[in-house]
Design a protein around this motif. Structure first.
Motif, PDB file in Angstrom:
ATOM      1  N   LEU A  57     -27.032 -53.221 -39.492  1.00 51.59           N
ATOM      2  CA  LEU A  57     -26.379 -51.992 -39.941  1.00 51.59           C
ATOM      3  C   LEU A  57     -27.121 -51.370 -41.124  1.00 51.59           C
ATOM      4  CD1 LEU A  57     -22.574 -52.840 -39.719  1.00 51.59           C
ATOM      5  CD2 LEU A  57     -23.942 -51.463 -38.136  1.00 51.59           C
ATOM      6  N   GLN A  58     -27.673 -52.194 -41.991  1.00 57.86           N
ATOM      7  CA  GLN A  58     -28.486 -51.672 -43.089  1.00 57.86           C
ATOM      8  C   GLN A  58     -29.693 -50.909 -42.542  1.00 57.86           C
ATOM      9  OE1 GLN A  58     -29.229 -55.336 -45.152  1.00 57.86           O
ATOM     10  NE2 GLN A  58     -27.485 -55.095 -46.542  1.00 57.86           N
ATOM     11  N   GLN A  59     -30.304 -51.449 -41.506  1.00 58.01           N
ATOM     12  CA  GLN A  59     -31.436 -50.778 -40.863  1.00 58.01           C
ATOM     13  C   GLN A  59     -31.002 -49.453 -40.258  1.00 58.01           C
ATOM     14  OE1 GLN A  59     -33.495 -53.249 -37.990  1.00 58.01           O
ATOM     15  NE2 GLN A  59     -34.363 -51.483 -36.927  1.00 58.01           N
ATOM     16  N   VAL A  60     -29.850 -49.453 -39.594  1.00 57.57           N
ATOM     17  CA  VAL A  60     -29.321 -48.224 -39.006  1.00 57.57           C
ATOM     18  C   VAL A  60     -29.054 -47.185 -40.093  1.00 57.57           C
ATOM     19  CG1 VAL A  60     -27.307 -47.236 -37.833  1.00 57.57           C
ATOM     20  CG2 VAL A  60     -28.339 -49.354 -36.982  1.00 57.57           C
ATOM     21  N   HIS A  61     -28.463 -47.627 -41.188  1.00 64.18           N
ATOM     22  CA  HIS A  61     -28.099 -46.721 -42.284  1.00 64.18           C
ATOM     23  C   HIS A  61     -29.322 -46.025 -42.864  1.00 64.18           C
ATOM     24  CE1 HIS A  61     -25.762 -45.082 -45.509  1.00 64.18           C
ATOM     25  NE2 HIS A  61     -26.304 -45.836 -46.441  1.00 64.18           N
ATOM     26  N   ARG A  62     -30.459 -46.705 -42.849  1.00 57.75           N
ATOM     27  CA  ARG A  62     -31.681 -46.113 -43.390  1.00 57.75           C
ATOM     28  C   ARG A  62     -32.265 -45.034 -42.483  1.00 57.75           C
ATOM     29  NH1 ARG A  62     -32.642 -51.630 -44.908  1.00 57.75           N
ATOM     30  NH2 ARG A  62     -33.851 -51.988 -43.007  1.00 57.75           N
ATOM     31  N   SER A  63     -31.981 -45.108 -41.186  1.00 56.87           N
ATOM     32  CA  SER A  63     -32.670 -44.229 -40.235  1.00 56.87           C
ATOM     33  C   SER A  63     -31.758 -43.282 -39.473  1.00 56.87           C
ATOM     34  CB  SER A  63     -33.437 -45.090 -39.214  1.00 56.87           C
ATOM     35  OG  SER A  63     -34.343 -45.966 -39.848  1.00 56.87           O
ATOM     36  N   ALA A  64     -30.440 -43.441 -39.600  1.00 58.44           N
ATOM     37  CA  ALA A  64     -29.493 -42.622 -38.837  1.00 58.44           C
ATOM     38  C   ALA A  64     -28.286 -42.308 -39.711  1.00 58.44           C
ATOM     39  CB  ALA A  64     -29.065 -43.362 -37.568  1.00 58.44           C
ATOM     40  N   VAL A  65     -27.347 -41.571 -39.153  1.00 58.10           N
ATOM     41  CA  VAL A  65     -26.097 -41.258 -39.851  1.00 58.10           C
ATOM     42  C   VAL A  65     -25.043 -42.253 -39.367  1.00 58.10           C
ATOM     43  CG1 VAL A  65     -24.353 -39.502 -40.319  1.00 58.10           C
ATOM     44  CG2 VAL A  65     -26.745 -38.821 -39.973  1.00 58.10           C
ATOM     45  N   LEU A  66     -24.748 -43.245 -40.179  1.00 61.34           N
ATOM     46  CA  LEU A  66     -23.799 -44.298 -39.824  1.00 61.34           C
ATOM     47  C   LEU A  66     -22.392 -43.865 -40.237  1.00 61.34           C
ATOM     48  CD1 LEU A  66     -23.230 -47.161 -38.780  1.00 61.34           C
ATOM     49  CD2 LEU A  66     -23.708 -47.993 -41.102  1.00 61.34           C
ATOM     50  N   VAL A  67     -21.474 -43.815 -39.259  1.00 56.55           N
ATOM     51  CA  VAL A  67     -20.132 -43.310 -39.517  1.00 56.55           C
ATOM     52  C   VAL A  67     -19.082 -44.339 -39.078  1.00 56.55           C
ATOM     53  CG1 VAL A  67     -18.491 -41.424 -39.107  1.00 56.55           C
ATOM     54  CG2 VAL A  67     -20.955 -40.950 -39.100  1.00 56.55           C
ATOM     55  N   PRO A  68     -18.414 -45.009 -40.009  1.00 57.08           N
ATOM     56  CA  PRO A  68     -17.255 -45.825 -39.627  1.00 57.08           C
ATOM     57  C   PRO A  68     -16.152 -44.916 -39.081  1.00 57.08           C
ATOM     58  CG  PRO A  68     -18.065 -46.404 -41.821  1.00 57.08           C
ATOM     59  CD  PRO A  68     -18.741 -45.131 -41.428  1.00 57.08           C
ATOM     60  N   VAL A  69     -15.530 -45.329 -37.983  1.00 61.18           N
ATOM     61  CA  VAL A  69     -14.467 -44.543 -37.338  1.00 61.18           C
ATOM     62  C   VAL A  69     -13.292 -45.486 -37.129  1.00 61.18           C
ATOM     63  CG1 VAL A  69     -13.852 -43.103 -35.368  1.00 61.18           C
ATOM     64  CG2 VAL A  69     -16.214 -43.135 -36.185  1.00 61.18           C
ATOM     65  N   THR A  70     -12.166 -45.211 -37.786  1.00 63.73           N
ATOM     66  CA  THR A  70     -11.103 -46.208 -37.824  1.00 63.73           C
ATOM     67  C   THR A  70      -9.714 -45.590 -37.839  1.00 63.73           C
ATOM     68  OG1 THR A  70     -10.235 -48.080 -39.109  1.00 63.73           O
ATOM     69  CG2 THR A  70     -11.259 -46.290 -40.349  1.00 63.73           C
ATOM     70  N   THR A  71      -8.732 -46.367 -37.411  1.00 57.65           N
ATOM     71  CA  THR A  71      -7.334 -45.978 -37.525  1.00 57.65           C
ATOM     72  C   THR A  71      -6.789 -46.342 -38.899  1.00 57.65           C
ATOM     73  OG1 THR A  71      -7.125 -46.403 -35.153  1.00 57.65           O
ATOM     74  CG2 THR A  71      -5.079 -46.137 -36.354  1.00 57.65           C
ATOM     75  N   ARG A  72      -7.534 -47.097 -39.662  1.00 52.96           N
ATOM     76  CA  ARG A  72      -7.129 -47.421 -41.028  1.00 52.96           C
ATOM     77  C   ARG A  72      -6.917 -46.152 -41.863  1.00 52.96           C
ATOM     78  NH1 ARG A  72      -9.386 -52.474 -43.790  1.00 52.96           N
ATOM     79  NH2 ARG A  72      -9.492 -54.030 -42.130  1.00 52.96           N
ATOM     80  N   THR A  73      -6.007 -46.236 -42.825  1.00 53.75           N
ATOM     81  CA  THR A  73      -5.848 -45.161 -43.790  1.00 53.75           C
ATOM     82  C   THR A  73      -7.044 -45.150 -44.737  1.00 53.75           C
ATOM     83  OG1 THR A  73      -4.691 -46.561 -45.378  1.00 53.75           O
ATOM     84  CG2 THR A  73      -3.336 -45.441 -43.695  1.00 53.75           C
ATOM     85  N   ASP A  74      -7.131 -44.098 -45.551  1.00 51.71           N
ATOM     86  CA  ASP A  74      -8.220 -44.025 -46.531  1.00 51.71           C
ATOM     87  C   ASP A  74      -8.203 -45.243 -47.451  1.00 51.71           C
ATOM     88  OD1 ASP A  74      -9.041 -41.591 -45.519  1.00 51.71           O
ATOM     89  OD2 ASP A  74      -8.018 -40.397 -47.043  1.00 51.71           O
ATOM     90  N   ALA A  75      -7.026 -45.625 -47.930  1.00 49.89           N
ATOM     91  CA  ALA A  75      -6.929 -46.767 -48.844  1.00 49.89           C
ATOM     92  C   ALA A  75      -7.364 -48.056 -48.165  1.00 49.89           C
ATOM     93  CB  ALA A  75      -5.510 -46.899 -49.368  1.00 49.89           C
ATOM     94  N   GLN A  76      -6.975 -48.252 -46.919  1.00 46.52           N
ATOM     95  CA  GLN A  76      -7.377 -49.452 -46.186  1.00 46.52           C
ATOM     96  C   GLN A  76      -8.875 -49.445 -45.908  1.00 46.52           C
ATOM     97  OE1 GLN A  76      -4.721 -48.879 -42.909  1.00 46.52           O
ATOM     98  NE2 GLN A  76      -3.153 -50.256 -43.722  1.00 46.52           N
ATOM     99  N   TYR A  77      -9.429 -48.273 -45.619  1.00 47.19           N
ATOM    100  CA  TYR A  77     -10.864 -48.166 -45.367  1.00 47.19           C
ATOM    101  C   TYR A  77     -11.672 -48.509 -46.613  1.00 47.19           C
ATOM    102  CZ  TYR A  77     -15.421 -45.925 -45.134  1.00 47.19           C
ATOM    103  OH  TYR A  77     -16.769 -45.678 -45.222  1.00 47.19           O
ATOM    104  N   ARG A  78     -11.182 -48.114 -47.793  1.00 49.23           N
ATOM    105  CA  ARG A  78     -11.941 -48.356 -49.021  1.00 49.23           C
ATOM    106  C   ARG A  78     -12.106 -49.843 -49.319  1.00 49.23           C
ATOM    107  NH1 ARG A  78      -9.114 -43.722 -50.888  1.00 49.23           N
ATOM    108  NH2 ARG A  78      -7.518 -45.011 -51.907  1.00 49.23           N
ATOM    109  N   ARG A  79     -11.284 -50.688 -48.720  1.00 53.10           N
ATOM    110  CA  ARG A  79     -11.441 -52.129 -48.929  1.00 53.10           C
ATOM    111  C   ARG A  79     -12.643 -52.696 -48.180  1.00 53.10           C
ATOM    112  NH1 ARG A  79      -5.540 -52.825 -47.613  1.00 53.10           N
ATOM    113  NH2 ARG A  79      -6.269 -53.904 -45.729  1.00 53.10           N
ATOM    114  N   VAL A  80     -13.143 -51.974 -47.195  1.00 53.35           N
ATOM    115  CA  VAL A  80     -14.248 -52.464 -46.357  1.00 53.35           C
ATOM    116  C   VAL A  80     -15.569 -52.056 -46.986  1.00 53.35           C
ATOM    117  CG1 VAL A  80     -15.333 -52.389 -44.080  1.00 53.35           C
ATOM    118  CG2 VAL A  80     -12.837 -52.305 -44.290  1.00 53.35           C
ATOM    119  N   ARG A  81     -16.398 -53.044 -47.250  1.00 52.49           N
ATOM    120  CA  ARG A  81     -17.694 -52.754 -47.868  1.00 52.49           C
ATOM    121  C   ARG A  81     -18.786 -53.614 -47.243  1.00 52.49           C
ATOM    122  NH1 ARG A  81     -16.370 -53.295 -54.157  1.00 52.49           N
ATOM    123  NH2 ARG A  81     -15.102 -54.997 -53.348  1.00 52.49           N
TER     124      ARG A  81
END
Length: 279
Positions: A57-81
């Protein structure tokens, strides 16, 4: 000739990150892959990915637009790193929110609420009805961002016919039901991940999309992608769901997430122009 700019859209839970109970690791413990904690909740490690998946995923992030897509709320998403990754965009709340550089886009959120008001019954009506139908088998009742609601229950305790009857009631009012593990979601039909993802693609200026997901709520953006992959587990697998351009990982659990991440990286790398040496 211009090189296609790729958007890589991935669901999180049970696609790219896994709880300890969902790892489904085969073989002896000493053969297990190195795991990286990708979420902490109330001071306790909650979700994991393999180190190989994170590196891909780090490799993807360097060369493409990596977009997490989730049913989580904003607050729940912020816990994922993910170490070394800071996505410029994310889709949360099942498409109800677009996060741009870490902050929810207020204009998008307002437009979503206007659309839902025009196309579906109010959340309060749906919550009142599910409260009437739910019994002591329900462990938790939750609403998310005043957009949708869900129940938490052990699958074995859900009464026969509950989900089908609840879905029929919801669809008459512009909603539908999706089951993801212990969660039974009721979500407006007009609230979709794919609608938000199309907006992200337009803003990012991409012209090619890769995607991955495991639930029925992911089916829309999997089919809109140029190519996609799903794990051999989750709601879509239980439904026997297939679609053109959507392949399936070879193994379930966290190793499916690793295979998907490696597939993303290989696809992004293949789209890059070849470097021709001059002798």
């Amino acid at each position: 000739m211009s090189v296609p700019r790729t958007l890589v859209a991935t669901d999180l839970d049970r696609t790219m990150i896994y709880s300890a109970a969902a790892l489904a690791l085969p073989g002896p413990d000493e053969a297990a892959p190195t795991l990286i904690c990708t979420e902490v909740y109330q001071g306790v490690p909650l979700s994991f990915s393999t180190a190989t998946a994170v590196a891909a995923l780090q490799q993807v992030h360097r060369s493409a637009v990596l977009v997490p897509v989730t049913t989580r709320t904003d607050a729940q998403y912020r816990r994922v790193r993910f170490p070394g990754i800071a996505p410029a965009f994310a889709v949360t709340s099942n498409g109800g929110s677009i996060v741009v550089d870490g902050a929810p886009d207020a204009g998008w959120a307002a437009a979503v609420r206007r659309r839902l008001a025009e196309t579906s019954a109010p959340l309060a009506e749906v919550v009142a009805e599910v409260d009437r139908r739910a019994g002591d088998w329900v462990l938790k009742r939750r609403t998310a961002e005043d957009l949708f609601c869900y129940l938490v229950a052990e699958p074995s305790t859900v009464p026969d016919g509950f989900v089908a009857d609840w879905d029929a009631w919801c669809r008459e009012r512009g909603w539908w039901v999706s089951v993801q593990g212990r969660k039974i979601y009721a979500i407006p039909l007009a609230l979709t991940k794919e609608r938000a993802l199309a907006e992200v693609a337009a803003r990012a200026g991409t012209d090619r999309t890769l995607a991955a997901g495991d639930g029925a709520l992911d089916a829309g953006f999997l089919t809109m992608a140029d190519a996609a992959m799903r794990p051999p587990h989750g709601e879509l697998h239980q439904l026997g769901w297939t679609a053109a351009g959507v392949s399936m990982a070879d193994v379930p659990g966290v190793l499916a997430g690793e295979q998907i991440a490696r597939w993303f990286a290989a696809e992004v790398d293949a789209a890059r122009p070849a470097v021709v040496g001059v002798g």
